[in-house]
Design a protein around this motif. Structure first.
Motif, PDB file in Angstrom:
ATOM      1  N   GLU A   1      -4.908  -7.592 -19.999  1.00 43.29           N
ATOM      2  CA  GLU A   1      -5.575  -9.134 -19.675  1.00 43.29           C
ATOM      3  C   GLU A   1      -6.044  -8.704 -17.926  1.00 43.29           C
ATOM      4  O   GLU A   1      -5.772  -7.762 -17.323  1.00 43.29           O
ATOM      5  N   THR A   2      -7.199 -10.099 -16.913  1.00 41.84           N
ATOM      6  CA  THR A   2      -7.256  -9.431 -16.443  1.00 41.84           C
ATOM      7  C   THR A   2      -6.881 -11.159 -15.486  1.00 41.84           C
ATOM      8  O   THR A   2      -6.828 -12.331 -16.215  1.00 41.84           O
TER       9      THR A   2
ATOM     10  N   ALA B   1      -7.171 -13.725 -18.442  1.00 38.89           N
ATOM     11  CA  ALA B   1      -7.732 -14.077 -19.064  1.00 38.89           C
ATOM     12  C   ALA B   1      -7.655 -12.883 -19.857  1.00 38.89           C
ATOM     13  O   ALA B   1      -7.906 -11.668 -19.176  1.00 38.89           O
ATOM     14  N   ALA B   2      -7.948 -12.590 -21.583  1.00 33.74           N
ATOM     15  CA  ALA B   2      -7.878 -11.280 -22.610  1.00 33.74           C
ATOM     16  C   ALA B   2      -9.102 -10.531 -21.352  1.00 33.74           C
ATOM     17  O   ALA B   2      -9.917 -10.799 -21.353  1.00 33.74           O
TER      18      ALA B   2
ATOM     19  N   LEU C   1     -14.078 -16.802 -17.291  1.00 32.01           N
ATOM     20  CA  LEU C   1     -15.140 -18.096 -16.284  1.00 32.01           C
ATOM     21  C   LEU C   1     -15.905 -18.713 -16.472  1.00 32.01           C
ATOM     22  O   LEU C   1     -16.689 -19.871 -15.621  1.00 32.01           O
ATOM     23  N   GLN C   2     -16.915 -18.596 -17.274  1.00 37.24           N
ATOM     24  CA  GLN C   2     -17.739 -20.024 -18.042  1.00 37.24           C
ATOM     25  C   GLN C   2     -16.743 -21.824 -17.395  1.00 37.24           C
ATOM     26  O   GLN C   2     -17.771 -22.582 -17.313  1.00 37.24           O
ATOM     27  N   GLY C   3     -15.448 -21.659 -18.106  1.00 38.80           N
ATOM     28  CA  GLY C   3     -14.596 -22.731 -18.442  1.00 38.80           C
ATOM     29  C   GLY C   3     -14.017 -23.046 -16.467  1.00 38.80           C
ATOM     30  O   GLY C   3     -13.635 -24.504 -16.307  1.00 38.80           O
ATOM     31  N   ILE C   4     -14.725 -22.410 -15.915  1.00 39.83           N
ATOM     32  CA  ILE C   4     -14.078 -22.526 -14.852  1.00 39.83           C
ATOM     33  C   ILE C   4     -14.586 -24.231 -14.000  1.00 39.83           C
ATOM     34  O   ILE C   4     -14.568 -24.700 -13.759  1.00 39.83           O
TER      35      ILE C   4
ATOM     36  N   THR D   1       0.366  -6.167  -7.314  1.00 42.04           N
ATOM     37  CA  THR D   1       0.442  -6.898  -8.529  1.00 42.04           C
ATOM     38  C   THR D   1      -1.004  -7.354  -8.989  1.00 42.04           C
ATOM     39  O   THR D   1      -2.011  -6.726  -7.647  1.00 42.04           O
ATOM     40  N   ASP D   2      -1.481  -7.609  -9.717  1.00 42.26           N
ATOM     41  CA  ASP D   2      -2.428  -7.870 -10.850  1.00 42.26           C
ATOM     42  C   ASP D   2      -2.812  -8.777 -10.216  1.00 42.26           C
ATOM     43  O   ASP D   2      -4.191  -9.416  -9.424  1.00 42.26           O
TER      44      ASP D   2
END
Length: 99
Positions: free
Chosen positions: A3-4, A21-22, A31-34, A82-83
């Protein structure tokens, strides 16, 4: 690696969106859905970076790979490793141009 963590900041440095997101083509869709104009997308160098970077560029997304040592200097200031915090630090690095 699977995951990212994603953090989007505005010009003033305020967080406008955080998500996960995966780390695969689903990342591009996320990213496009932002629904925001993305000026820069920063990726910290790791084993998946070349693949992700090429995929983002192929999708006409403005991806920039940041060398790990450069990113690490800014991330040292974060209290907890943390991520999510790494994504926040990378977002600020991209905003300020410290890459």
């Amino acid at each position: 690696m699977e995951e990212t963590a994603i953090c989007v900041v505005n010009e003033q440095g305020h967080i406008v969106r955080e998500l996960r997101a995966a780390s695969e083509p689903a990342l591009i869709a996320a990213l496009q859905g932002i629904s925001l104009s993305l000026e820069r997308i920063g990726l910290e160098a790791c084993s998946l970076t070349a693949w992700l970077h090429d995929g983002l560029l192929a999708a006409d997304l403005p991806a920039i790979c940041i060398e790990t040592r450069q990113a690490n200097a800014a991330m040292k200031a974060m209290p907890n490793k943390t991520d999510r915090n790494d994504a926040r630090a990378l977002a600020q690095i991209m905003r300020t141009g410290w890459f």
